[in-house]
Write a protein that holds these residues in place. Sequence first.
Motif, PDB file in Angstrom:
ATOM      1  N   LEU A 603       6.110   1.558   7.913  1.00 15.40           N
ATOM      2  CA  LEU A 603       4.790   2.323   7.735  1.00 15.40           C
ATOM      3  C   LEU A 603       4.275   1.669   6.638  1.00 15.40           C
ATOM      4  O   LEU A 603       4.792   1.301   5.652  1.00 15.40           O
ATOM      5  N   HIS A 604       2.885   1.654   6.642  1.00 14.26           N
ATOM      6  CA  HIS A 604       2.046   1.299   5.351  1.00 14.26           C
ATOM      7  C   HIS A 604       1.106   2.277   5.065  1.00 14.26           C
ATOM      8  O   HIS A 604       0.390   2.674   5.790  1.00 14.26           O
ATOM      9  N   LEU A 605       1.437   3.160   4.059  1.00 17.26           N
ATOM     10  CA  LEU A 605       0.693   4.232   3.590  1.00 17.26           C
ATOM     11  C   LEU A 605      -0.099   3.902   2.295  1.00 17.26           C
ATOM     12  O   LEU A 605       0.094   2.966   1.565  1.00 17.26           O
ATOM     13  N   LEU A 606      -1.183   4.880   2.072  1.00 16.09           N
ATOM     14  CA  LEU A 606      -1.678   4.773   0.742  1.00 16.09           C
ATOM     15  C   LEU A 606      -1.473   6.154   0.071  1.00 16.09           C
ATOM     16  O   LEU A 606      -1.654   7.439   0.623  1.00 16.09           O
ATOM     17  N   ILE A 607      -1.138   5.996  -1.135  1.00 19.39           N
ATOM     18  CA  ILE A 607      -0.973   7.111  -2.129  1.00 19.39           C
ATOM     19  C   ILE A 607      -2.134   7.340  -3.031  1.00 19.39           C
ATOM     20  O   ILE A 607      -2.672   6.587  -3.743  1.00 19.39           O
ATOM     21  N   VAL A 608      -2.548   8.689  -2.755  1.00 18.78           N
ATOM     22  CA  VAL A 608      -3.624   8.785  -3.806  1.00 18.78           C
ATOM     23  C   VAL A 608      -3.343  10.138  -4.765  1.00 18.78           C
ATOM     24  O   VAL A 608      -3.103  10.928  -4.677  1.00 18.78           O
ATOM     25  N   LYS A 619       6.458   6.646  -4.660  1.00 19.07           N
ATOM     26  CA  LYS A 619       6.529   5.162  -4.194  1.00 19.07           C
ATOM     27  C   LYS A 619       8.058   5.016  -3.884  1.00 19.07           C
ATOM     28  O   LYS A 619       8.584   4.374  -3.054  1.00 19.07           O
ATOM     29  N   LYS A 620       8.864   5.291  -4.949  1.00 11.16           N
ATOM     30  CA  LYS A 620      10.273   5.093  -4.870  1.00 11.16           C
ATOM     31  C   LYS A 620      11.168   5.892  -3.653  1.00 11.16           C
ATOM     32  O   LYS A 620      11.757   5.346  -2.921  1.00 11.16           O
ATOM     33  N   GLU A 626      12.086   2.212   3.241  1.00 14.05           N
ATOM     34  CA  GLU A 626      11.553   0.991   3.564  1.00 14.05           C
ATOM     35  C   GLU A 626      10.139   1.220   4.105  1.00 14.05           C
ATOM     36  O   GLU A 626       9.601   0.560   5.260  1.00 14.05           O
ATOM     37  N   ILE A 627       9.102   2.199   3.371  1.00 10.21           N
ATOM     38  CA  ILE A 627       7.950   2.451   3.727  1.00 10.21           C
ATOM     39  C   ILE A 627       7.056   1.678   2.436  1.00 10.21           C
ATOM     40  O   ILE A 627       7.230   1.867   1.542  1.00 10.21           O
ATOM     41  N   THR A 628       6.237   0.797   3.089  1.00 10.82           N
ATOM     42  CA  THR A 628       5.443   0.175   1.833  1.00 10.82           C
ATOM     43  C   THR A 628       4.061   1.014   1.714  1.00 10.82           C
ATOM     44  O   THR A 628       3.880   1.976   2.457  1.00 10.82           O
ATOM     45  N   CYS A 629       3.327   0.881   0.459  1.00  6.64           N
ATOM     46  CA  CYS A 629       2.325   1.608   0.219  1.00  6.64           C
ATOM     47  C   CYS A 629       1.173   0.940  -0.708  1.00  6.64           C
ATOM     48  O   CYS A 629       1.725  -0.015  -1.643  1.00  6.64           O
ATOM     49  N   LYS A 644     -11.492  -0.646   3.683  1.00  7.34           N
ATOM     50  CA  LYS A 644     -10.912  -2.137   3.760  1.00  7.34           C
ATOM     51  C   LYS A 644      -9.815  -2.279   4.287  1.00  7.34           C
ATOM     52  O   LYS A 644      -9.494  -3.298   5.123  1.00  7.34           O
ATOM     53  N   THR A 645      -8.943  -1.304   4.493  1.00  8.17           N
ATOM     54  CA  THR A 645      -7.431  -1.685   4.852  1.00  8.17           C
ATOM     55  C   THR A 645      -7.308  -0.491   5.941  1.00  8.17           C
ATOM     56  O   THR A 645      -7.517   0.556   5.845  1.00  8.17           O
ATOM     57  N   GLU A 646      -6.348  -0.858   6.936  1.00  8.65           N
ATOM     58  CA  GLU A 646      -6.027   0.165   8.121  1.00  8.65           C
ATOM     59  C   GLU A 646      -4.382   0.763   7.628  1.00  8.65           C
ATOM     60  O   GLU A 646      -3.838  -0.268   7.539  1.00  8.65           O
ATOM     61  N   TYR A 647      -4.466   1.849   7.199  1.00 12.66           N
ATOM     62  CA  TYR A 647      -2.968   2.472   6.955  1.00 12.66           C
ATOM     63  C   TYR A 647      -2.679   3.581   8.023  1.00 12.66           C
ATOM     64  O   TYR A 647      -3.241   3.995   8.673  1.00 12.66           O
TER      65      TYR A 647
END
Length: 732
Positions: A603-608, A619-620, A626-629, A644-647
């Motif tokens: 999964l690729h998430l955005l942390i705000v 993040k840790k 194994e989730i990127t962000c 700009k990015t699809e999360y």
Amino acid sequence: MSCFLAMLLMFCYSYSQETAPPETSVDLLFKKARDSRNKNKIDLALEYLNAAMDIAAKEKNNKTLIDCYQKFSIIYLKMERFDTAEFYWDRAKSLLKSTSYPYGSGMQKYIEAILAFHNQKNFLAISMLNEAKKLNNDRNLLNNILFFEGEVFLEIERFASAEKNFNSLIVNTDIFEQAYLATNAHLKLGELHIITLDYEDAIYDGEMALKLAQANGFIKEELKANELLTKSNASLGFFEPALTYTNNILKLKDSVFNIEKLLVESQTSDRIQTDFMKEEIERQDTKITELSESKSRSEITAILTSAFLTIISILAVALYRNNQIKLKTNALLQGKNKELQAARDAAVLAMEAKTNFLSTVSHELRTPLYAVTGLTHLLLEENPSENQKEHLNSLKFSGEYLLNFINDILQINKIDAEKLEIHQISFNLKKILSEVINSLQQSAKDNNTKIILKYDESIPQHLLGDPIKLSQVFINLIGNAIKFTKNGEVTVIAKMTEMVKETINIYFEVKDTGIGMDLKQQQNIFDSFEQGSIQINREYGGTGLGLTIVKSLLGLFGSKIELKSELGKGSSFYFDLALKSKDDIVDDILFEITEEEYDLKGLHLLIVEDNKINQVITKKMLDKKEITCDIANNGLEAVAMVRKTEYDGILMDIHMPGISGEEATIEIRKFNRFVPIIALTAISLDDSMESFYAAGCNDVVTKPFKPEIFYRKIGLHMTEKNHPKARTSNTI
């Protein structure tokens, strides 16, 4: 003049400069009159003076009569009946023309200074006080002159001179009124400090005055001390004590300074003045009889004229006083209304300040606590040694304890701020009770305690109410019972007592076989942070907020918690609740909720998140699965990055500088309706779950959170299995 009344309180009984004679009945009456006046019992003071005047008249003692007239004048000045005060002052003046009495002459100048001050002739008042000092050397009168002089200095803003006078009276050695002089000196110093913005010293003098007033029964001074402390504490932002002193003011005014007291004082003073005039008429009649016998018709005519004028005066004064009583009664009622409104406004402000303070503190504590619990979780997953694991588990327990404490404070704060409402949701009562008991079974097992549920099966399966708040009530009651019960039983009872149409009355009881409590402990057990005793707190722990929350929540339901307990034999908490039943709802299918395993890898998430430490911890925790962000430092950055990015999903903090998380979510939903957004926030008093969902959030996780809940929410909303990637383009 606001300070005029305080000056009037300072006059006291004193002996003349000659050697004090043995105590007589008049001396005793003067003493009682002085004590009654100082304790604001004006009607009694007038009665004692009237009795002393009768004795002086019978004995034809002009000096004592002068003393009586002057003391009457002082009391009427205190009552703001200036016409009557001047009448008695004038009677004393007439007698002084034919009587050599230095003390009386000094007192006459002192009263004249008060009248001049009342007419705003401040420098004339100071001049008369200087004359009064020269006319006598009586210590008590000199002390009163010193105090009144300080009053005038305060009025004309000669603060250094006023402070000098008042400070000298704080340590006075007056044999009659040492405490009374010191009390009023502290009050005046406090007033001076407020004018000069020295609020800390004002609080000190207010507290000293309050202590002296309470110890000696000086009611009016006690009221003034509370008013002084209210103002000075509020000026420093100490709203809790300010509210306490405001409540003291209301209690004092309700119990002492009321319309009934005013009427009694007015009636007593009118009666005494009328009797005095009647006696004057009788004296004139006696003279008429004597003159008639001597055929002195010219004098008879003069006396008749004088008697006629006296009678007319009595009638005029009576009519005037009746009108004055009505005016004062109306003024007192209006003043009472204004005071109540001001007290209400002050109480609201103090409550708002306390609420905002606690809300801010509880919210701000969550941010570092998130770091503590998050780092503890990460360290526990990194295969620590046994010693380290023990310490980390202790740290985890402490973090969870602190979080529960913060949640309790926030809960009470929401109730006090009236931000909680009872919702009407369909629920199954037996299911609610069973779930609460199951969640507490481990705590019961640790104490070797058995939980027994006695449930009345005649209770309808479907009820309307607020199951969440009802669960909180039972979590606190049952949890509390378990905590204080070892090797025993906790019994939970739910019994229907009445059913009227759709309204069901249910009796609830939670009883235990624990330590119990005595009557003294029971009196305060529902107060915040109250656990019965320090020893109980040390042995059993806890915050003492659980029962306060129960009491407050049941108050929202319109119910009241009751208690029966006996020391060493356990306790029983019980209450009645009225709930609506809905028989037309289809029965729920009861089943066990199974924890679903989610594959979060890839999964690729955005942390705000604006807090750097929280960014690292979140993040840790994602890295562990194994989730990127990516990380956005504020709401504006988040909106730009989502364009700009699809999360696969967004973890959105709510409280951030610039635009809030809610506002950022609303902006994102304008061009992307499908990306899952979880509000990840340290919720505060003003936050509303409904507003989060209304803004477009899919779910809410409050910080600090349990990692398993965090991962489950991500899996529930952000994995492809549960949320297909059916996203629109970057524009709608």
